[in-house]
Design an enzyme around this catalytic site. Structure first.
Site, PDB file in Angstrom:
ATOM      1  N   CYS A  67      45.467  27.402  34.040  1.00  0.00           N
ATOM      2  CA  CYS A  67      44.728  27.904  35.161  1.00  0.00           C
ATOM      3  C   CYS A  67      43.570  28.267  34.674  1.00  0.00           C
ATOM      4  O   CYS A  67      43.024  29.330  34.138  1.00  0.00           O
ATOM      5  CB  CYS A  67      45.551  29.045  35.784  1.00  0.00           C
TER       6      CYS A  67
ATOM      7  N   CYS B 208      41.726  32.534  36.986  1.00  0.00           N
ATOM      8  CA  CYS B 208      42.657  33.392  36.716  1.00  0.00           C
ATOM      9  C   CYS B 208      43.456  33.891  37.872  1.00  0.00           C
ATOM     10  O   CYS B 208      44.470  34.297  37.516  1.00  0.00           O
ATOM     11  CB  CYS B 208      42.141  34.760  35.772  1.00  0.00           C
ATOM     12  N   SER B 209      43.266  33.799  38.836  1.00  0.00           N
ATOM     13  CA  SER B 209      43.890  33.876  39.927  1.00  0.00           C
ATOM     14  C   SER B 209      44.785  32.923  40.493  1.00  0.00           C
ATOM     15  O   SER B 209      45.598  32.977  41.562  1.00  0.00           O
ATOM     16  CB  SER B 209      42.838  34.324  41.504  1.00  0.00           C
ATOM     17  N   CYS B 210      44.779  31.608  39.896  1.00  0.00           N
ATOM     18  CA  CYS B 210      45.490  30.524  40.386  1.00  0.00           C
ATOM     19  C   CYS B 210      46.818  30.463  39.408  1.00  0.00           C
ATOM     20  O   CYS B 210      46.661  29.787  38.330  1.00  0.00           O
ATOM     21  CB  CYS B 210      44.618  29.256  40.118  1.00  0.00           C
TER      22      CYS B 210
END
Lengths: 122, 200
Positions: free
Chosen positions: B104, B107-109
């Protein structure tokens, strides 16, 4: 490891029969950071309980229906205050770093790693 | 696609957590490994074992597996799990001679409704860059050594698509119930940085 923490003392801690529950990752990260700081010896657990209790009793309830989100917003505010009071960081430093992360996201094309240096490219 | 290239920042509290976490780590006030251990303790508390239930169902139900590989979002929703931000899921199947690994770069995924909390290493820059440039080396470090003729496919998640690896069902599990199978499925096996060991 965390079983030794007196989480029963927390007023209103969202939990089930196995421990705390979270509705988004940032809530668990805030929780984990607090436990890690305590385990590293930066504060007593009783100090933390005082901070979170004070935040819950004096903080303005956010306008949300998600109990976990409300609770962990208060948790995060309490943690930020404790970290500042302990001299580990400061409100301006936290604010600056938050802005840097926000700008890093805004300057990062989809599909590329978000890195803090991108904040400088704006 | 229209020129909409930038990445929407996470919510305000998520940014504050990132700010605090990055400062504390940089100053050496907390240790990434210690933080990871705590997060691992609670990894199942967000999306508790949802991904494992999906994998176990696919192992025992060929029709479900077909639906899962065709339209993972719908098949996962059949079990009552869904993405929170409306992202679509894609399930990639490990086969003899083919190993999938998910990274990813944003980093939010992370498909946390199915996989729980992202471990710290998953969000860290070394994994995000090296999983793409040197997946075999990264897998070695996770203790996954693949034969040279095994193809490795790296799937890069983004804001719209989240990937989940369907690991190979280990040998010697023929008589197991779906629940017993689900209990064997590890988080890392669904990221692709682990394989499921056959029962002794």
């Amino acid at each position: 490891m965390t079983e030794t923490l007196p989480i029963d003392q927390f007023p209103e801690l969202p939990r089930d029969d196995q421990g705390p529950v979270f509705s988004e990752p940032w809530q668990a990260e805030a929780f984990a950071m607090t436990v890690t700081l305590h385990k590293a010896g930066h504060f007593e657990w009783s100090e933390w309980v005082d901070y979170i209790s004070a935040e819950i009793s004096t903080g303005t309830p956010p306008d949300e229906n998600d109990h976990n989100a409300i609770y962990y917003r208060q948790w995060l505010s309490a943690l930020e205050r404790l970290v500042a009071d302990k001299g580990l960081s400061s409100p301006p430093e936290l604010m600056h770093r938050k802005d840097a992360w926000r700008r890093a996201y805004e300057h990062t094309p989809h599909g590329e790693p978000v890195e803090l240096v991108r904040a400088e490219q704006g | 696609m229209a020129k909409h290239e930038h990445t929407a920042p996470p919510s305000d509290p998520a940014l504050r957590v990132k700010a605090l976490e990055s400062l504390l780590l940089e100053k050496g006030l907390i240790d990434a490994k210690a933080l990871d251990e705590i997060i691992d303790t609670y990894e199942n508390k967000v999306g508790p074992r949802n991904g494992a239930a999906v994998v176990a169902r696919a192992w025992v139900d060929a029709d479900y597996k077909k639906r899962l590989l065709d339209d993972a979002t719908a098949a996962i929703a059949e079990l009552g799990f869904s993405g929170v931000q409306g992202e679509d899921m894609v399930v990639v199947e490990n086969l003899p001679g083919l190993h999938n690994i998910v990274v990813c770069t944003l980093c939010s995924c992370y498909p946390w409704p199915t996989l729980g909390l992202p471990p710290v290493w998953y969000k860290a820059a070394p994994y995000r860059s090296r999983a793409v440039s040197d997946p075999r080396g990264v897998l070695d470090e996770f203790g996954v050594s693949l034969a040279d003729d095994v193809e490795i496919r790296v799937w890069d998640s983004n804001a719209e698509l989240r990937y989940l690896v369907l690991p190979e069902r280990p040998d010697g599990t023929d008589g197991m119930s779906e629940d017993e199978l689900a209990a064997m499925v590890t988080r890392d096996s669904m990221i692709g940085t682990g394989v499921i060991q056959a029962p002794k």
